[in-house]
Design an enzyme around this catalytic site. Structure first.
Site, PDB file in Angstrom:
ATOM      1  N   GLU A 163      26.879 -15.139  51.695  1.00 61.07           N
ATOM      2  CA  GLU A 163      27.919 -14.388  52.155  1.00 61.07           C
ATOM      3  C   GLU A 163      28.700 -14.317  53.320  1.00 61.07           C
ATOM      4  OE1 GLU A 163      27.857 -10.929  50.419  1.00 61.07           O
ATOM      5  OE2 GLU A 163      27.049 -11.583  47.818  1.00 61.07           O
ATOM      6  N   HIS A 203      32.207  -9.092  46.399  1.00 62.64           N
ATOM      7  CA  HIS A 203      31.020  -8.495  47.781  1.00 62.64           C
ATOM      8  C   HIS A 203      31.682  -6.776  47.155  1.00 62.64           C
ATOM      9  CE1 HIS A 203      26.818  -7.214  48.775  1.00 62.64           C
ATOM     10  NE2 HIS A 203      27.326  -6.280  48.522  1.00 62.64           N
TER      11      HIS A 203
HETATM   12  N1  NAD Z   1      27.859  -5.060  44.978  1.00 72.19           N
HETATM   13  C1  NAD Z   1      27.865  -4.353  45.595  1.00 72.19           C
HETATM   14  O1  NAD Z   1      28.434  -4.061  46.170  1.00 72.19           O
HETATM   15  C2  NAD Z   1      26.831  -3.131  45.297  1.00 72.19           C
HETATM   16  C3  NAD Z   1      26.088  -1.945  45.902  1.00 72.19           C
HETATM   17  C4  NAD Z   1      25.099  -1.540  45.842  1.00 72.19           C
HETATM   18  C5  NAD Z   1      24.047  -1.347  45.224  1.00 72.19           C
HETATM   19  N2  NAD Z   1      24.304  -3.281  45.223  1.00 72.19           N
HETATM   20  C6  NAD Z   1      23.347  -4.233  44.487  1.00 72.19           C
HETATM   21  O2  NAD Z   1      22.334  -3.337  42.815  1.00 72.19           O
HETATM   22  C7  NAD Z   1      21.310  -3.864  42.693  1.00 72.19           C
HETATM   23  C8  NAD Z   1      20.459  -2.340  42.191  1.00 72.19           C
HETATM   24  O3  NAD Z   1      20.685  -1.327  43.329  1.00 72.19           O
HETATM   25  P1  NAD Z   1      19.877   0.022  42.661  1.00 72.19           P
HETATM   26  O4  NAD Z   1      20.632   1.961  43.437  1.00 72.19           O
HETATM   27  O5  NAD Z   1      20.424   0.060  41.436  1.00 72.19           O
HETATM   28  O6  NAD Z   1      18.426  -0.295  42.890  1.00 72.19           O
HETATM   29  P2  NAD Z   1      17.176   0.730  42.092  1.00 72.19           P
HETATM   30  O7  NAD Z   1      16.770   0.442  43.129  1.00 72.19           O
HETATM   31  O8  NAD Z   1      17.590   1.679  41.978  1.00 72.19           O
HETATM   32  O9  NAD Z   1      16.898  -0.004  40.863  1.00 72.19           O
HETATM   33  C9  NAD Z   1      16.692  -1.228  40.892  1.00 72.19           C
HETATM   34  C10 NAD Z   1      15.755  -1.475  40.069  1.00 72.19           C
HETATM   35  O10 NAD Z   1      14.754  -2.682  39.242  1.00 72.19           O
HETATM   36  C11 NAD Z   1      14.018  -2.815  39.049  1.00 72.19           C
HETATM   37  N3  NAD Z   1      13.075  -3.858  39.121  1.00 72.19           N
HETATM   38  C12 NAD Z   1      12.577  -4.337  40.638  1.00 72.19           C
HETATM   39  N4  NAD Z   1      11.745  -5.069  40.570  1.00 72.19           N
HETATM   40  C13 NAD Z   1      12.162  -6.258  39.170  1.00 72.19           C
HETATM   41  C14 NAD Z   1      11.550  -7.037  38.864  1.00 72.19           C
HETATM   42  N5  NAD Z   1      11.120  -7.713  39.126  1.00 72.19           N
HETATM   43  N6  NAD Z   1      12.251  -7.759  37.361  1.00 72.19           N
HETATM   44  C15 NAD Z   1      13.551  -6.492  36.812  1.00 72.19           C
HETATM   45  N7  NAD Z   1      13.543  -5.030  37.063  1.00 72.19           N
HETATM   46  C16 NAD Z   1      13.302  -4.891  38.317  1.00 72.19           C
HETATM   47  C17 NAD Z   1      12.994  -1.482  39.023  1.00 72.19           C
HETATM   48  O11 NAD Z   1      12.197  -1.346  38.507  1.00 72.19           O
HETATM   49  C18 NAD Z   1      14.650  -0.217  39.166  1.00 72.19           C
HETATM   50  O12 NAD Z   1      15.020   0.267  38.855  1.00 72.19           O
HETATM   51  C19 NAD Z   1      20.192  -3.786  44.389  1.00 72.19           C
HETATM   52  O13 NAD Z   1      20.339  -5.036  44.925  1.00 72.19           O
HETATM   53  C20 NAD Z   1      21.350  -3.022  45.561  1.00 72.19           C
HETATM   54  O14 NAD Z   1      21.815  -3.478  46.845  1.00 72.19           O
HETATM   55  C21 NAD Z   1      24.392  -3.822  44.991  1.00 72.19           C
HETATM   56  O1  2HG Z   2      28.622  -2.094  52.307  1.00 70.46           O
HETATM   57  C1  2HG Z   2      29.266  -2.485  51.116  1.00 70.46           C
HETATM   58  O2  2HG Z   2      29.433  -3.069  51.298  1.00 70.46           O
HETATM   59  C2  2HG Z   2      28.456  -3.530  50.033  1.00 70.46           C
HETATM   60  C3  2HG Z   2      27.101  -2.649  49.386  1.00 70.46           C
HETATM   61  C4  2HG Z   2      25.761  -2.422  48.061  1.00 70.46           C
HETATM   62  O3  2HG Z   2      26.126  -4.384  48.064  1.00 70.46           O
HETATM   63  C5  2HG Z   2      25.284  -1.699  48.868  1.00 70.46           C
HETATM   64  O4  2HG Z   2      23.771  -2.052  49.041  1.00 70.46           O
HETATM   65  O5  2HG Z   2      24.690  -0.601  48.790  1.00 70.46           O
END
Ligand code: NAD
Ligand code: 2HG
Length: 528
Positions: A263, A281
């Protein structure tokens, strides 16, 4: 001097206002994150760095961050921060774990619908004037199986939404309890089962060694034919080339991706297919989520910089604003007790046992233990700090044990550190008196009452007449002034200790002469 914070990514202006309202100087340079060299040039001027995902906090940047105390990530993933390097520098790294969860879950659901009804392609065709009513034949989501990989904050919200959409929701997450799964209305399954049953698969785990390519070529092959895959978590959870091949072969019916291995994604193996929907993203990109995370990160960083309160740190235990002032004198005590023990220990430390008694046992002892271990290791390793100490100890194979219990003796609060090294075991206890100053109250089982001073001499001697007079004249003749003198002994004529605070450092030859005095068993100069 007011703390200074740099915001190096596009953060909602709400954050700037919070910092200013709290009396923190704030410098908003939203595009700086992309300019590594400039960031490295100026980072040394700031106590705090607030970021989203564009700023990469590398060891090179951290090496220049002489004043930096805290990095605040307005979002969840801290994979753009080199955590070991930040921890080694004593920099607290905090995130905002819930602020964008709903928004990201909604994006995953939006992506699912976009795939189910081919909305992007239908939109492009319609706006091109084609009116291809027969070309776009979607699928319903009702009664379909939604497979969630990673059922944490975001995965759980997706699960609830899926249940609301009358889908059968199954989840693979080794850390999901059966009770929580029941609460969510989700069936907890193994990965193979999920792959075999799901019509839609959505990923919500962090990217770790274990989750990398969790949808590998082999696992994609195990999926039900016609599966649709959604990734709004992290690039790298799915093998992009393998997925592209499976899409081309018709095994996978569609994919919706918000995150990519590289990215910003200018090119990608998934691009260019009608059954692929991509967003740059955008998972967290709603006004509500950005406001949430900006406010939260600014509050958290301000709290830490102004009061020492720590929330949502990924490399240190949390400390509330009420706890911070109560902890402060005990942190100082723990660090000094650790330092005392460390300065007396020349051999390999095997175990450190810390006992918290009385009121102090009710506080965040994890933070106190970190402080004690930092104090203990600092005489041997100058780079260790309160944040990095537990990791450094673990790397060196030192076992840290903690015990908390009710007060048993004379003190409301007592901390005792016992260090077990190759050839010795040493114990030292201390407390904090009402004046807020830490005191040493017991060394090796001998009661004493001494304050810590910047320069001290610690003597163990036989409890016989004449020692104090000889010692005082010796160091007086050497021009070393005694500030305070504390004595203790186990029994009349037995082992005694003296803790002497002196003004200025103790020259080595003077210490040598003290060591040579009759009755003296050992003498050591200590600095705090
Ligand atoms: N696209 C975006 O802009 C965006 C925004 C926010 C979060 N995210 C991403 O989303 C993901 C999830 O965030 P969250 O707040 O729910 O995190 P979280 O820590 O609350 O949840 C993650 C879950 O994954 C599980 N996990 C860990 N290892 C695992 C495995 N090997 N197999 C299956 N499950 C497993 C954990 O037990 C946990 O329940 C993160 O990678 C975060 O960075 C992306
Ligand atoms: O800041 C963003 O836009 C992405 C955030 C997201 O990837 C996160 O892990 O919270």
């Amino acid at each position: 001097m007011a703390p200074r914070v740099l915001i190096s990514d596009k953060l909602s202006p709400a954050a700037i206002q919070i910092f200013r309202d709290r009396g923190i100087e704030v410098d908003f340079q939203p595009d700086l994150g992309k300019d590594k060299d400039r960031l490295a040039e100026i980072i040394g001027q700031y106590d705090g760095l607030a970021i989203r995902s564009a700023t990469k906090v590398t060891p090179k940047i951290l090496a220049k961050a002489d004043r930096l105390k805290v990095i605040g990530r307005a979002g969840i993933g801290v994979d753009n921060v080199d955590l070991p390097a930040a921890t080694a520098r004593g920099v607290i790294v905090m995130n905002t774990p819930f602020g964008n969860s709903i928004t990201t879950a909604e994006h995953a659901i939006a992506m699912m619908f976009a795939l189910a009804r081919e909305i992007p392609a239908a939109d492009a065709s319609t706006q091109a004037g084609k009116w291809e009513k027969n070309r776009f034949m979607g699928v319903e989501v009702t009664a379909k199986t939604l497979g969630i990989i990673g059922c944490g904050n975001i995965g759980s919200i997706v699960a609830e939404r899926g249940v609301g959409l009358k889908m059968k929701v199954i989840a693979f997450d080794p850390f999901l309890s059966v009770e929580r799964a029941l609460d969510l209305g989700v069936e907890k399954v193994e990965l193979d089962d999920l792959l075999a049953r799901a019509d839609f698969i959505t990923l919500h785990t962090p990217l770790t060694e274990k989750t990398k390519n969790v949808l590998s070529a082999e696992n994609i092959a195990r999926c039900k034919k016609g599966v649709r895959i959604i990734n709004c978590a992290r690039g790298g959870l799915v093998d992009e080339a393998a997925l592209a091949a499976a899409l081309d072969a018709g095994h996978v019916a569609g994919a919706a991706f918000d995150v990519f291995v590289v990215e910003p994604a200018q090119t990608n193996p998934l691009f260019g297919r009608e059954n692929v929907v991509c967003t740059p993203h955008l998972g967290a990109a709603t006004a509500e989520a950005q406001e949430n995370v900006a406010l939260q990160v600014a509050e958290q960083m301000s709290d830490y910089l102004l009061t020492g309160a720590i929330s949502n740190a990924v490399n240190f235990p949390s400390i509330t604003a009420e706890e911070a002032p109560r902890l402060k004198p005990f942190i100082e005590l723990a660090e000094k007790l650790g330092s005392f023990a460390g300065q007396l220990t020349d051999t390999d430390i095997k175990t450190v046992h810390i006992v918290y008694e009385g009121a102090v046992a009710e506080l965040k002892v994890k933070a106190l233990t970190s402080a004690a271990v930092a104090g203990l290791l600092r005489p041997m390793l100058s780079e260790v700090n309160v944040v990095s100490a537990p990791t450094v100890a673990k790397e060196r194979g030192i076992v840290i044990e903690e015990t908390t219990r009710a007060a048993t003796g004379d003190f409301d609060s007592l901390i005792t550190i016992t260090v077990v090294a190759d050839t010795l075991e040493r114990s030292i206890s201390g407390t904090v008196f009402a004046d807020g100053r830490p005191r040493i109250v017991n060394i090796k089982g001998i009661k004493v009452d001494a304050e810590f001073a910047p320069s001290m001499i610690y003597i163990t001697n036989e409890d016989k007449p004449g020692f104090i007079g000889r010692f005082a004249s010796l160091i007086g003749d050497a021009g070393v002034n005694i500030a305070t003198f504390a004595l203790g002994r186990d029994h009349l004529g037995g082992d005694a200790i003296a803790l002497v605070a002196v003004d200025g450092t103790v020259p080595a030859e003077v210490l040598g002469k003290v060591q040579a005095l009759p009755q003296v068993k050992a003498a050591k100069a200590l600095v705090f």
